[in-house]
Design a protein around this motif. Structure first.
Motif, PDB file in Angstrom:
ATOM      1  N   ARG A  44       0.761  -1.362   0.004  1.00 28.58           N
ATOM      2  CA  ARG A  44       0.244   0.287   0.001  1.00 28.58           C
ATOM      3  C   ARG A  44       0.599   1.246   0.021  1.00 28.58           C
ATOM      4  O   ARG A  44       0.729   2.028  -0.762  1.00 28.58           O
ATOM      5  N   ASP A  45       1.935   1.128   0.712  1.00 26.64           N
ATOM      6  CA  ASP A  45       2.916   2.346   0.914  1.00 26.64           C
ATOM      7  C   ASP A  45       3.103   3.089  -0.757  1.00 26.64           C
ATOM      8  O   ASP A  45       3.365   3.977  -0.649  1.00 26.64           O
ATOM      9  N   LEU A  46       3.808   1.460  -1.327  1.00 19.95           N
ATOM     10  CA  LEU A  46       4.781   1.507  -2.784  1.00 19.95           C
ATOM     11  C   LEU A  46       3.648   2.052  -3.501  1.00 19.95           C
ATOM     12  O   LEU A  46       4.317   3.070  -3.964  1.00 19.95           O
ATOM     13  N   LEU A  47       2.575   2.097  -3.418  1.00 15.76           N
ATOM     14  CA  LEU A  47       1.126   2.675  -4.431  1.00 15.76           C
ATOM     15  C   LEU A  47       0.723   3.537  -3.769  1.00 15.76           C
ATOM     16  O   LEU A  47       0.905   4.096  -4.915  1.00 15.76           O
ATOM     17  N   HIS A  48       1.335   4.343  -3.217  1.00 20.96           N
ATOM     18  CA  HIS A  48       0.930   5.913  -2.868  1.00 20.96           C
ATOM     19  C   HIS A  48       2.298   7.182  -2.455  1.00 20.96           C
ATOM     20  O   HIS A  48       1.870   7.757  -2.280  1.00 20.96           O
ATOM     21  N   GLY A  49       3.535   5.780  -2.738  1.00 23.52           N
ATOM     22  CA  GLY A  49       4.663   6.764  -2.789  1.00 23.52           C
ATOM     23  C   GLY A  49       4.798   7.209  -1.809  1.00 23.52           C
ATOM     24  O   GLY A  49       6.244   8.336  -1.511  1.00 23.52           O
ATOM     25  N   GLU A  50       4.639   6.514  -0.632  1.00 29.70           N
ATOM     26  CA  GLU A  50       5.609   6.610   0.583  1.00 29.70           C
ATOM     27  C   GLU A  50       5.967   5.437   1.104  1.00 29.70           C
ATOM     28  O   GLU A  50       6.667   4.832   1.638  1.00 29.70           O
ATOM     29  N   PHE A  51       7.692   5.828   0.811  1.00 23.45           N
ATOM     30  CA  PHE A  51       8.242   4.538   0.181  1.00 23.45           C
ATOM     31  C   PHE A  51       9.145   4.817   1.434  1.00 23.45           C
ATOM     32  O   PHE A  51      10.199   3.849   1.923  1.00 23.45           O
ATOM     33  N   ARG A  52       9.656   5.791   2.465  1.00 21.54           N
ATOM     34  CA  ARG A  52       9.975   5.550   3.880  1.00 21.54           C
ATOM     35  C   ARG A  52       9.309   4.691   4.581  1.00 21.54           C
ATOM     36  O   ARG A  52       9.685   3.878   5.347  1.00 21.54           O
ATOM     37  N   GLN A  53       7.848   5.086   4.583  1.00 18.25           N
ATOM     38  CA  GLN A  53       6.725   3.993   5.865  1.00 18.25           C
ATOM     39  C   GLN A  53       7.461   2.578   4.548  1.00 18.25           C
ATOM     40  O   GLN A  53       7.042   1.701   5.251  1.00 18.25           O
ATOM     41  N   ALA A  54       6.929   2.920   3.788  1.00 11.51           N
ATOM     42  CA  ALA A  54       7.157   1.463   2.765  1.00 11.51           C
ATOM     43  C   ALA A  54       8.495   0.623   2.900  1.00 11.51           C
ATOM     44  O   ALA A  54       8.970  -0.588   3.933  1.00 11.51           O
ATOM     45  N   ALA A  55       9.890   1.162   3.307  1.00 13.94           N
ATOM     46  CA  ALA A  55      11.155   0.972   3.797  1.00 13.94           C
ATOM     47  C   ALA A  55      10.862  -0.271   4.715  1.00 13.94           C
ATOM     48  O   ALA A  55      11.323  -0.971   4.993  1.00 13.94           O
ATOM     49  N   LYS A  56       9.765   1.291   6.340  1.00 15.53           N
ATOM     50  CA  LYS A  56       9.611   0.480   7.802  1.00 15.53           C
ATOM     51  C   LYS A  56       9.101  -0.742   7.008  1.00 15.53           C
ATOM     52  O   LYS A  56       9.790  -1.638   8.507  1.00 15.53           O
ATOM     53  N   THR A  61       8.639  -6.721   7.641  1.00 14.97           N
ATOM     54  CA  THR A  61       7.564  -8.365   6.216  1.00 14.97           C
ATOM     55  C   THR A  61       8.827  -9.637   6.888  1.00 14.97           C
ATOM     56  O   THR A  61       8.465 -10.308   6.947  1.00 14.97           O
ATOM     57  N   VAL A  62      10.075  -8.693   7.021  1.00 16.79           N
ATOM     58  CA  VAL A  62      11.243  -9.624   6.154  1.00 16.79           C
ATOM     59  C   VAL A  62      11.810 -10.505   8.100  1.00 16.79           C
ATOM     60  O   VAL A  62      11.913 -11.341   8.080  1.00 16.79           O
ATOM     61  N   ASN A  63      10.958  -9.897   8.916  1.00 19.02           N
ATOM     62  CA  ASN A  63      11.863 -10.324  10.250  1.00 19.02           C
ATOM     63  C   ASN A  63      10.253 -11.288  10.058  1.00 19.02           C
ATOM     64  O   ASN A  63      10.441 -11.523  11.050  1.00 19.02           O
ATOM     65  N   LEU A  64       9.587 -11.719   9.218  1.00 17.50           N
ATOM     66  CA  LEU A  64       7.910 -12.546  10.009  1.00 17.50           C
ATOM     67  C   LEU A  64       9.213 -13.767   9.527  1.00 17.50           C
ATOM     68  O   LEU A  64       7.971 -14.421   9.988  1.00 17.50           O
ATOM     69  N   GLY A  65       9.916 -13.593   9.305  1.00 16.15           N
ATOM     70  CA  GLY A  65       9.811 -15.166   8.830  1.00 16.15           C
ATOM     71  C   GLY A  65      11.040 -15.401   9.464  1.00 16.15           C
ATOM     72  O   GLY A  65      10.726 -16.903   9.208  1.00 16.15           O
ATOM     73  N   ARG A  66      11.520 -15.465  10.710  1.00 22.26           N
ATOM     74  CA  ARG A  66      11.279 -16.077  11.825  1.00 22.26           C
ATOM     75  C   ARG A  66      10.319 -16.716  12.662  1.00 22.26           C
ATOM     76  O   ARG A  66      10.554 -17.773  13.231  1.00 22.26           O
ATOM     77  N   LEU A  67       8.888 -16.462  12.076  1.00 26.48           N
ATOM     78  CA  LEU A  67       8.255 -17.408  12.677  1.00 26.48           C
ATOM     79  C   LEU A  67       7.999 -18.780  11.840  1.00 26.48           C
ATOM     80  O   LEU A  67       7.797 -19.643  12.723  1.00 26.48           O
TER      81      LEU A  67
END
Length: 346
Positions: A44-56, A61-67
């Motif tokens: 959603r953030d990428l779609l709306h151009g909110e790149f700083r929030q998208a990076a966070k 998302t990557v950290n969810l891999g620990r599950l």
């Protein structure tokens, strides 16, 4: 001390007040995992151009891999049915102690909040519930998940008595209060009509949402309506303390109704009573005719009738307020609810 992990979809930290309380006492350590909504939020953030929030959100998302590597852990899960992460949740249940914490009473096909008509997904969720520990916010939730073989405990949401408490105030004109999202399913438009029908009663509106401008316009045009905006902390407590009656005229819509109503508990703790629609949450919190009023039809006319009755019979108003305060302290006070969680976790 091994941590207890908390995995939720979006994360409403005030729903985890009892866990914070237990951690502050040094009895448990809780670690909040990244929310399951992080991948969707990244897109959603990428779609709306909110790149700083998208990076966070991408990091989350990557950290969810620990599950996928978690074994022999205790995990409190806060997601709504039928969430599409079922394959991860099945793996977590196989290898860990998974405790579902939910306020959702709707688990039938066609009624769930996510993917309501996906039969295969619903079946997998129903199987997930078999033998699973489920902490249910209301008895209605416990009844619903028990049909699918879940082992249930009812523990409500809590309020912090250091944040919400009563103060004496002299009531001349009756003051009604709305706290919540300014959206149509919350009954905001009906309550504005009620305010226009009762010029002798004052109405305060607290919150934000798509109808906020509509409420502000009504406040500009009507002397007994005030729009206070979004409040928190001391300002929110003071709004409760000034009120005589909290109004919560939520409407049932497909897949949603008022599942709890933490504003009711907070208002009770500050010495107000409540008039609410008889959705599943308010029906659990309010003892009709003792701590407040439940309405089958929370339209403008019925709310006006209920408010007028309290305005006319101030003794009844005071009795309900006193009973509501006691109910908050006996049933929903943070320390009491935290002990219920401690019993589950140990």
């Amino acid at each position: 001390m091994n941590p207890v992990f908390v995995l939720h979809e979006y994360g409403a930290r005030r729903h985890y007040l009892p866990h914070d309380h237990l951690q502050a006492q040094g009895r448990f350590a809780f670690e909040h995992l990244p929310p399951l909504a992080a991948p969707r939020a990244t897109a959603r953030d990428l779609l709306h151009g909110e790149f700083r929030q998208a990076a966070k959100n991408a990091v989350k998302t990557v950290n969810l891999g620990r599950l996928l590597a978690m074994r022999d852990q205790t995990i409190i899960l806060g997601v709504a049915p039928f969430n599409g992460w079922i394959w991860v949740l099945e793996a977590l249940k196989r290898h860990n102690r998974l405790i579902l914490f939910t306020s959702w009473p709707h688990w039938a096909l066609g009624t769930a909040v996510h993917n309501p008509l996906n039969w295969s997904l619903a079946e997998r969720w129903w199987r997930l519930l078999e033998g699973m520990e489920v902490v249910c916010v209301t008895p209605a939730v416990a009844e619903a998940v028990a049909r699918h073989g879940a082992r249930t405990t009812v523990i409500p949401h809590a309020y912090d008595p250091a944040e919400f408490f009563p103060t004496p105030h002299a009531t001349t004109r009756l003051r009604a209060l709305f706290v919540g999202r300014m959206v149509e399913p919350k009954g905001v438009l009906d309550l504005l009509k009620t305010a226009q029908m009762l010029p002798e009663v004052d109405f305060d509106f607290v919150g934000d949402g798509e109808l906020a401008a509509h409420v502000q316009t009504a406040a500009d045009q009507t002397t007994n309506i005030r729009y206070l905006g979004f409040l928190k902390g001391d300002a929110l407590r003071q709004a409760y303390q000034r009120a005589d009656v909290l109004m919560l005229p939520s409407r049932r819509t497909p897949g949603w109704e008022e599942l709890f109503g933490i504003a009711i508990v907070e208002a009770f703790a500050c010495g107000a009573t409540c008039i609410a629609s008889d959705n599943v949450g308010p029906s659990f919190i309010i003892d009709d005719g003792v701590t407040g009023r439940l309405l089958r039809q929370a339209d403008a006319e019925h709310m006006a009738e209920a408010l007028n009755a309290l305005d006319t019979h101030r003794d009844t108003l005071r009795q309900w307020q006193q009973a509501a305060l006691k109910a908050a302290q006996d049933r929903f006070e943070l320390g009491h609810v935290a002990e219920q969680w401690a019993e589950v976790l140990t």
